[in-house]
Design a protein around this motif. Sequence first.
Motif, short mmCIF file in Angstrom:
data_model
loop_
_atom_site.label_atom_id
_atom_site.label_comp_id
_atom_site.label_asym_id
_atom_site.label_seq_id
_atom_site.Cartn_x
_atom_site.Cartn_y
_atom_site.Cartn_z
N SER A 21 -14.13 -36.84 -0.24
CA SER A 21 -14.70 -36.03 0.32
C SER A 21 -14.11 -35.23 1.32
CB SER A 21 -15.77 -36.61 1.11
OG SER A 21 -15.43 -37.76 1.95
N SER A 22 -12.74 -35.31 1.64
CA SER A 22 -12.01 -34.56 2.38
C SER A 22 -10.81 -33.99 1.99
CB SER A 22 -11.62 -35.51 3.54
OG SER A 22 -12.61 -36.27 4.25
N SER A 23 -10.56 -32.72 2.58
CA SER A 23 -9.63 -31.73 2.02
C SER A 23 -8.81 -31.25 3.14
CB SER A 23 -10.20 -30.64 1.04
OG SER A 23 -10.96 -31.17 0.10
N ILE A 24 -7.56 -30.76 2.96
CA ILE A 24 -6.58 -29.84 3.98
C ILE A 24 -6.42 -28.85 3.19
CG2 ILE A 24 -6.13 -32.37 5.23
CD1 ILE A 24 -3.33 -32.23 3.77
N GLY A 25 -5.70 -27.97 3.95
CA GLY A 25 -5.29 -26.72 3.57
C GLY A 25 -4.28 -26.09 4.52
N THR A 26 -3.27 -25.29 4.04
CA THR A 26 -2.68 -24.26 4.94
C THR A 26 -2.35 -23.05 4.44
OG1 THR A 26 -0.52 -24.48 6.32
CG2 THR A 26 -0.25 -25.14 4.16
N ASN A 50 0.70 -1.23 0.12
CA ASN A 50 -0.14 0.01 -0.05
C ASN A 50 0.98 1.26 0.07
OD1 ASN A 50 -1.93 -2.01 0.31
ND2 ASN A 50 -2.54 -1.00 2.29
N TRP A 51 0.39 2.34 -0.72
CA TRP A 51 1.02 3.40 -0.74
C TRP A 51 2.47 3.46 -0.98
CZ3 TRP A 51 -1.09 3.64 4.79
CH2 TRP A 51 -2.88 3.94 4.73
N VAL A 52 2.76 3.04 -2.19
CA VAL A 52 4.53 2.73 -2.51
C VAL A 52 4.97 4.04 -2.40
CG1 VAL A 52 5.90 2.13 -4.34
CG2 VAL A 52 3.78 0.77 -3.92
N GLY A 53 6.36 4.02 -1.69
CA GLY A 53 7.09 5.27 -1.80
C GLY A 53 7.06 6.06 -0.29
N GLU A 54 5.85 5.55 0.60
CA GLU A 54 5.85 5.82 1.92
C GLU A 54 6.56 4.96 2.88
OE1 GLU A 54 4.52 8.71 3.14
OE2 GLU A 54 3.65 9.50 1.42
N GLU A 55 7.22 5.65 3.88
CA GLU A 55 7.90 4.65 4.87
C GLU A 55 6.75 4.13 5.83
OE1 GLU A 55 11.30 5.15 8.14
OE2 GLU A 55 10.28 6.85 7.15
N ASP A 56 7.24 2.92 5.96
CA ASP A 56 6.35 1.97 6.84
C ASP A 56 5.08 1.72 6.45
OD1 ASP A 56 8.49 1.51 8.55
OD2 ASP A 56 7.97 3.30 9.69
N SER A 57 4.92 1.92 5.14
CA SER A 57 3.38 1.73 4.68
C SER A 57 3.04 0.03 4.94
CB SER A 57 3.30 1.97 3.18
OG SER A 57 4.13 1.41 2.35
N PRO A 58 1.60 0.01 4.83
CA PRO A 58 1.12 -1.45 5.00
C PRO A 58 1.52 -2.37 3.89
CG PRO A 58 -0.67 0.24 5.59
CD PRO A 58 0.70 0.94 4.80
N GLY A 59 2.01 -3.70 4.30
CA GLY A 59 2.22 -4.70 3.27
C GLY A 59 1.82 -6.10 3.68
N LEU A 60 1.35 -6.82 2.67
CA LEU A 60 0.98 -8.18 3.25
C LEU A 60 1.53 -9.23 2.16
CD1 LEU A 60 -1.11 -9.99 4.57
CD2 LEU A 60 -2.73 -9.58 2.90
N PHE A 61 1.97 -10.22 2.81
CA PHE A 61 2.45 -11.48 1.92
C PHE A 61 1.74 -12.81 2.51
CE2 PHE A 61 5.49 -15.07 1.18
CZ PHE A 61 5.58 -14.78 -0.16
N THR A 62 1.22 -13.52 1.43
CA THR A 62 0.69 -14.71 1.88
C THR A 62 1.02 -15.99 1.06
OG1 THR A 62 -1.44 -14.64 0.31
CG2 THR A 62 -1.67 -13.08 2.40
N VAL A 63 0.91 -17.19 1.69
CA VAL A 63 1.21 -18.37 0.80
C VAL A 63 0.04 -19.39 1.21
CG1 VAL A 63 2.91 -20.29 0.44
CG2 VAL A 63 3.63 -18.14 1.00
N GLY A 64 -0.50 -19.78 0.33
CA GLY A 64 -1.68 -20.99 0.50
C GLY A 64 -1.47 -22.05 -0.20
N TYR A 65 -2.02 -23.21 0.23
CA TYR A 65 -1.98 -24.72 -0.16
C TYR A 65 -3.08 -25.26 0.08
CZ TYR A 65 -0.99 -29.65 -0.71
OH TYR A 65 -1.29 -30.93 -1.17
N ASN A 66 -3.94 -25.93 -0.63
CA ASN A 66 -5.00 -26.65 -0.47
C ASN A 66 -5.16 -27.81 -1.59
OD1 ASN A 66 -7.72 -25.85 -2.26
ND2 ASN A 66 -6.16 -24.12 -2.08
N ALA A 67 -5.63 -29.00 -0.96
CA ALA A 67 -5.90 -30.21 -1.85
C ALA A 67 -6.78 -31.20 -1.39
CB ALA A 67 -4.41 -30.79 -1.95
N ARG A 68 -7.27 -32.06 -2.04
CA ARG A 68 -8.06 -33.31 -1.77
C ARG A 68 -7.36 -34.36 -1.12
NH1 ARG A 68 -13.48 -34.09 -3.64
NH2 ARG A 68 -14.40 -31.98 -3.83
N ILE A 69 -7.47 -35.07 -0.07
CA ILE A 69 -7.02 -36.22 0.27
C ILE A 69 -7.78 -37.39 0.14
CG2 ILE A 69 -5.38 -34.96 1.94
CD1 ILE A 69 -7.35 -35.60 4.16
N THR A 70 -8.92 -37.48 0.19
CA THR A 70 -10.33 -38.46 -0.18
C THR A 70 -11.05 -37.86 -1.13
OG1 THR A 70 -11.47 -38.04 1.43
CG2 THR A 70 -9.64 -39.69 2.07
#
Length: 331
Positions: free
Chosen positions: A81-86, A59-79
Amino acid sequence: MRSKKIALLVVMTLCIKIMIAQEGLPIYSDYLTDNYYLIHPSMAGASNCSEVRLTGRKNWVGEEDSPGLFTVGYNARITESSSIGTTVYQDKNGFHSQTGAYLTYAHHLMFSRSEVDLNRLSFGLSAGTIQYRLDQSRFVPNGDPIISSNSINTSAFNIDFGFSYHVYNFYIHLTGKNLLKNSGINNDIQITSDLRHYLMSVGYVIDKQNSEWSFEPSLLFSHRKGIDQSSIDFNLKAYKDMSFGKLWGGLSYRRSLDAVKIIQGAESRSQNLNYITPFLGVNYNKFIVAYTYSYQSNPIVFNNGGFHQITLGIDFSCRAKRYACYCPAVN
């Protein structure tokens, strides 16, 4: 007198930042870049493919200490009818930052007589921890004996729960986030002890037989219980089938339903938060690349700069398309 005003301003700014940053994973528009699992745990394993998604937002590129977010997600079927994710994420907002990690289990119930028809109810439960960090070393440049120069760290446990229902091209998701009491590092501020966040998504994919184009209007309603604030996203997404995969993009408009009072000089005004977000993405074989830009259209803003986000993803271990519907999040 001037030092008291500065101290008061610092405290007010700190309280506002902590209240916002302590809500857990911030809800932006990244769910529109083929990433509904990021906000709805019941969407873990909903697709025919196992999925990995990475997002980076500034957010607000160029401003010091501006908000930033980084995410990593994984999800998959294991059976069948059942699934897992992180999901793992890091959110930084000025002096405050938080790092969260969640594990998800989802269960899918089919009501169709045939696998060709999509009529499915899904439940999802995510549980994880959030580590909060408050850097006080730069609060006052020359130091202050009242304010410690050390960093404050604490961790908390919380859960998210929700369900999704798909029938042909229609879908609805309902999710409750941060369902446990979790006041973070400022336990004396009562308003942040209730971080419950309720989300509802609803949408429909409009397609024509033998057409390369399809359109997906959708809504996202958001309500933060502790501060009693709500907002709504109006989204329109378009898809075009290509020889290499799929090209898609759209526009999202977010408006808060609660006005905020602002004092400008001797005049008191109020305004609602308004975001306009165009986005564009491509599915190239099993890879996904998307760019999102958000612009805050309020008359009074902190900065005229926008909010930039990149999404990268890969699908693998894919099964053949099973359902006779145009439902991109599932097929």
